[in-house]
Design a protein around this motif. Structure first.
Motif, PDB file in Angstrom:
ATOM      1  N   ARG A  31     -15.693   6.190 -10.827  1.00  0.00           N
ATOM      2  CA  ARG A  31     -15.835   7.533 -10.265  1.00  0.00           C
ATOM      3  C   ARG A  31     -15.103   8.522 -11.158  1.00  0.00           C
ATOM      4  O   ARG A  31     -14.080   8.187 -11.745  1.00  0.00           O
ATOM      5  CB  ARG A  31     -15.241   7.572  -8.864  1.00  0.00           C
ATOM      6  CG  ARG A  31     -16.107   6.870  -7.849  1.00  0.00           C
ATOM      7  CD  ARG A  31     -15.527   7.022  -6.480  1.00  0.00           C
ATOM      8  NE  ARG A  31     -14.797   5.793  -6.194  1.00  0.00           N
ATOM      9  CZ  ARG A  31     -13.904   5.650  -5.246  1.00  0.00           C
ATOM     10  NH1 ARG A  31     -13.592   6.645  -4.475  1.00  0.00           N
ATOM     11  NH2 ARG A  31     -13.298   4.503  -5.056  1.00  0.00           N
ATOM     12  N   GLY A  33     -12.564  11.124 -12.362  1.00  0.00           N
ATOM     13  CA  GLY A  33     -11.206  11.394 -11.933  1.00  0.00           C
ATOM     14  C   GLY A  33     -10.951  12.879 -11.743  1.00  0.00           C
ATOM     15  O   GLY A  33     -11.708  13.718 -12.246  1.00  0.00           O
ATOM     16  N   LEU A  34      -9.903  13.188 -11.038  1.00  0.00           N
ATOM     17  CA  LEU A  34      -9.542  14.578 -10.756  1.00  0.00           C
ATOM     18  C   LEU A  34      -9.289  15.364 -12.043  1.00  0.00           C
ATOM     19  O   LEU A  34      -9.655  16.516 -12.164  1.00  0.00           O
ATOM     20  CB  LEU A  34      -8.300  14.615  -9.858  1.00  0.00           C
ATOM     21  CG  LEU A  34      -7.749  15.981  -9.487  1.00  0.00           C
ATOM     22  CD1 LEU A  34      -8.767  16.733  -8.620  1.00  0.00           C
ATOM     23  CD2 LEU A  34      -6.437  15.840  -8.753  1.00  0.00           C
ATOM     24  N   ASP A  36     -10.409  14.620 -15.173  1.00  0.00           N
ATOM     25  CA  ASP A  36     -11.338  14.316 -16.264  1.00  0.00           C
ATOM     26  C   ASP A  36     -11.743  15.540 -17.074  1.00  0.00           C
ATOM     27  O   ASP A  36     -11.852  15.485 -18.279  1.00  0.00           O
ATOM     28  CB  ASP A  36     -12.593  13.635 -15.730  1.00  0.00           C
ATOM     29  CG  ASP A  36     -12.369  12.158 -15.448  1.00  0.00           C
ATOM     30  OD1 ASP A  36     -11.291  11.640 -15.795  1.00  0.00           O
ATOM     31  OD2 ASP A  36     -13.281  11.536 -14.878  1.00  0.00           O
ATOM     32  N   GLU A  52      -1.787  17.510 -10.465  1.00  0.00           N
ATOM     33  CA  GLU A  52      -2.878  17.119  -9.572  1.00  0.00           C
ATOM     34  C   GLU A  52      -3.007  18.097  -8.405  1.00  0.00           C
ATOM     35  O   GLU A  52      -4.113  18.456  -8.004  1.00  0.00           O
ATOM     36  CB  GLU A  52      -2.676  15.696  -9.055  1.00  0.00           C
ATOM     37  CG  GLU A  52      -2.829  14.618 -10.107  1.00  0.00           C
ATOM     38  CD  GLU A  52      -1.567  14.390 -10.949  1.00  0.00           C
ATOM     39  OE1 GLU A  52      -0.561  15.116 -10.770  1.00  0.00           O
ATOM     40  OE2 GLU A  52      -1.619  13.486 -11.800  1.00  0.00           O
TER      41      GLU A  52
END
Length: 123
Positions: A31, A33-34, A36, A52
């Motif tokens: 999936r 990523g936050l 990316d 994040e």
């Protein structure tokens, strides 16, 4: 039993599946990523979860498209940061490159680019 072990290794992505294997046995696709699509411009040490948290706020606001000015976007981010991370945040948001030198608390400085905006947040 060996077949089941091999299927488990394939599911975990440890070994490649045979070319003629059905898709249902293939390893799941990673999936996104936050972070990316975030270009981190300062890779120094920061408080765990800080970057994040900032990126999550930005992505939840559709990259600030509802703000007419960068100053409005910066004010919004400052208020959000102060709710979660305490007072005295300074935020710079720009579409063009800029330079600066700032004094900041240890581990409370982030500088990154996301889509068309550059961000500096520090306390």
């Amino acid at each position: 039993e060996k077949v089941e072990q091999k299927r488990e290794l394939i599911k975990k992505g440890k070994i490649a599946p045979p070319k003629d294997m059905p898709d249902k046995y293939a390893a799941p696709q990673p999936r996104p990523g936050l972070l990316d699509d975030v270009n981190i411009l300062y890779a120094g040490k920061s408080e765990p979860g800080l970057l994040e948290a900032i990126v999550t706020v930005i992505k939840n606001r559709n990259d600030g498209k509802e703000f007419k000015e960068e100053s409005q976007y910066a004010r919004f981010l400052k208020e959000e940061m102060e709710k979660k991370w305490g007072q005295h945040w300074q935020v710079v948001v720009s579409r063009t490159t800029f330079g600066c030198a700032v004094g900041h608390e240890e581990n409370y400085f982030v500088h990154f680019k996301y889509k068309q905006h550059l961000f500096i947040l520090y306390r």
